[in-house]
Enzyme design. Structure first.
Site, PDB file in Angstrom:
ATOM      1  NE  ARG A   1      34.715  40.913  30.069  1.00 36.06           N
ATOM      2  CZ  ARG A   1      34.813  40.235  31.222  1.00 36.06           C
ATOM      3  NH1 ARG A   1      34.890  40.890  32.364  1.00 36.06           N
ATOM      4  NH2 ARG A   1      34.847  38.926  31.217  1.00 36.06           N
TER       5      ARG A   1
ATOM      6  CG  HIS B   1      31.191  35.442  29.475  1.00 34.41           C
ATOM      7  ND1 HIS B   1      32.358  35.727  28.785  1.00 34.41           N
ATOM      8  CD2 HIS B   1      31.551  35.432  30.796  1.00 34.41           C
ATOM      9  CE1 HIS B   1      33.343  35.892  29.655  1.00 34.41           C
ATOM     10  NE2 HIS B   1      32.882  35.709  30.866  1.00 34.41           N
TER      11      HIS B   1
ATOM     12  CD  GLN C   1      32.993  31.792  32.746  1.00 33.13           C
ATOM     13  OE1 GLN C   1      33.608  32.829  32.908  1.00 33.13           O
ATOM     14  NE2 GLN C   1      33.240  30.701  33.464  1.00 33.13           N
TER      15      GLN C   1
ATOM     16  CG  ASP D   1      26.857  35.336  36.716  1.00 34.47           C
ATOM     17  OD1 ASP D   1      27.731  35.833  37.462  1.00 34.47           O
ATOM     18  OD2 ASP D   1      26.647  35.759  35.548  1.00 34.47           O
TER      19      ASP D   1
ATOM     20  CB  CYS E   1      31.201  32.792  35.348  1.00 33.04           C
ATOM     21  SG  CYS E   1      30.035  33.995  36.023  1.00 33.04           S
TER      22      CYS E   1
ATOM     23  NE  ARG F   1      36.673  32.085  30.989  1.00 26.03           N
ATOM     24  CZ  ARG F   1      36.469  33.407  31.075  1.00 26.03           C
ATOM     25  NH1 ARG F   1      36.243  33.972  32.234  1.00 26.03           N
ATOM     26  NH2 ARG F   1      36.437  34.158  29.984  1.00 26.03           N
TER      27      ARG F   1
HETATM   28  N1   CP Z   1      34.318  35.038  34.628  1.00 28.19           N
HETATM   29  C1   CP Z   1      34.835  36.174  34.130  1.00 28.19           C
HETATM   30  O1   CP Z   1      34.615  36.537  32.970  1.00 28.19           O
HETATM   31  O2   CP Z   1      35.631  36.839  34.992  1.00 28.19           O
HETATM   32  P1   CP Z   1      36.267  38.286  34.757  1.00 28.19           P
HETATM   33  O3   CP Z   1      35.137  39.271  34.734  1.00 28.19           O
HETATM   34  O4   CP Z   1      37.197  38.467  35.898  1.00 28.19           O
HETATM   35  O5   CP Z   1      36.976  38.261  33.440  1.00 28.19           O
HETATM   36  N1  NVA Z   2      26.925  38.127  34.382  1.00 26.44           N
HETATM   37  C1  NVA Z   2      28.197  38.642  34.827  1.00 26.44           C
HETATM   38  C2  NVA Z   2      29.318  37.774  34.367  1.00 26.44           C
HETATM   39  C3  NVA Z   2      30.666  38.182  34.860  1.00 26.44           C
HETATM   40  C4  NVA Z   2      31.751  37.294  34.369  1.00 26.44           C
HETATM   41  C5  NVA Z   2      28.370  40.062  34.310  1.00 26.44           C
HETATM   42  O1  NVA Z   2      28.079  40.311  33.137  1.00 26.44           O
HETATM   43  O2  NVA Z   2      28.765  40.928  35.078  1.00 26.44           O
END
Ligand code: CP
Ligand code: NVA
Length: 331
Positions: free
Chosen positions: A108, A135, A138, A232, A273, A318
């Site tokens: 990530r 993502h 997700q 989101d 998400c 997830r």
């Molecule tokens: N939805 C999601 O990716 O959550 P986290 O940032 O907690 O992993």
């Molecule tokens: N768009 C958000 C998603 C988090 C799971 C971010 O990138 O912070």
């Protein structure tokens, strides 16, 4: 010929065919049934995975960890400060080191090109746990949840994304909808739509699969006919806090409220998400309330807590879907 994803990276859904995505969703549902029934599935005993997080995480990290344990694997978690990567060692070198020790690597981080570079050098499957652009893990959970609520039949249905439609989650939703023949609507202020090139690519894919991609700033037009309304946060990880000032007035008309839900199709579900700013029970939520006078951001607490909201099923999914990705690529 059957689908075989062994040895493949999972970097973005554009790299996968409709059949391959459907295979991963079916596999996720099977693994979920096994987990619920208490049937052991330690199919990858003896293997090990590294999970690297340059941004924070609750769901993604825990899904990779629990998924790996359930499959019988060992896991090493590397937090933003816990490795040399990026600071004292290049991505290419890190990839070649970890690839010698681990059977798979989750990453990530920020730019999509970094996870692509890691994959290029690692020699083992690399899974994208979120980048600025996409993502993809997700999306599997989102679509599994969508299917569970519509008897597995989502082709021709409509998913509407409200709010910052230029972000990683909206981009990935547009791709997965196009691949699966689901109509996708981005409902956002001007300037917050997915990039033109990605829209053009998705429109071509959607057309082949009998669905449409629509971009609109008109909320009524956007949500009419929706079977799923998705939102989101308005300021994603890695963006400066100053963005709130500019974005709050722009995004407020796109907040998912009960009035918005009432304009959708009967039975429409709400997905997010997570994490979500639906109240002030977080440091950031409280800070924004104090500074800008709003107690809810992208969704009202009423919608978040309503029966239409499937966000915790989605969060559970997830784990099942990430487990499916690891199993399919490492088996
Ligand atoms: N939805 C999601 O990716 O959550 P986290 O940032 O907690 O992993
Ligand atoms: N768009 C958000 C998603 C988090 C799971 C971010 O990138 O912070």
């Amino acid at each position: 010929m059957g689908v075989n994803l062994r040895g493949r990276h999972f970097l973005k859904l554009l790299d996968f065919t409709t059949e391959e995505i459907e295979y991963l969703l079916d596999l996720s549902a099977d693994l979920k049934r096994m987990k619920r029934a208490g049937i052991p599935h330690r199919y990858l005993e003896g293997k090990n995975v590294a999970i690297i997080f340059e941004k924070t995480s609750t769901r993604t990290r825990c899904s990779f960890e629990v998924g790996a344990y359930d499959l019988g694997m060992g896991v090493t978690y590397l937090d933003p400060t816990g490795s040399q990567m990026g600071h004292k060692e290049s991505i290419a070198d890190t990839a070649r080191v970890l690839g010698r020790m681990y059977d798979g690597i989750e990453y990530r981080g920020f730019e999509q090109e970094k996870v692509e570079e890691l994959a290029h050098y690692a020699g083992v499957p690399v899974w994208n746990g979120l980048t600025n652009e996409f993502h993809p893990t997700q999306m599997l959970a989102d679509i599994l949840t969508f299917k569970e609520n519509f008897n597995n039949d989502i082709k021709g249905r409509t998913l509407v994304f409200m709010g910052d439609s230029a972000n990683n989650v909206a981009n990935s939703l547009m791709v997965v909808c196009a691949k699966l023949g689901v109509n996708f609507v981005a409902c956002a202020p001007e300037g917050y739509f997915p990039a033109d090139e990605l829209v053009a690519t998705c429109r071509e894919i959607a057309e082949r699969n009998g669905s449409t991609i629509k971009l609109t700033s008109d909320v009524k037009e956007g949500v009419t006919g929706a079977d799923c309304i998705y939102t989101d946060i308005w300021v994603s990880m890695g963006m400066p806090d100053e963005f709130y000032k500019e974005r709050i007035p722009l995004m407020e008309p796109y907040r998912v409220t009960s009035e918005v839900m009432a304009q959708a199709n009967p039975g429409c579900i709400f997905l997010h998400c997570l994490p979500s700013f639906h109240d002030t029970n977080t440091t950031k939520g409280a800070e924004v309330a104090e500074k800008f006078g709003i107690t809810e951001m992208e969704v009202t607490n009423e919608v978040f807590e309503s029966p239409a909201s499937k966000v915790f099923d989605e969060a559970e999914n997830r784990m099942h879907t990430i487990k499916a990705v690891m199993y399919a690529t490492l088996k």
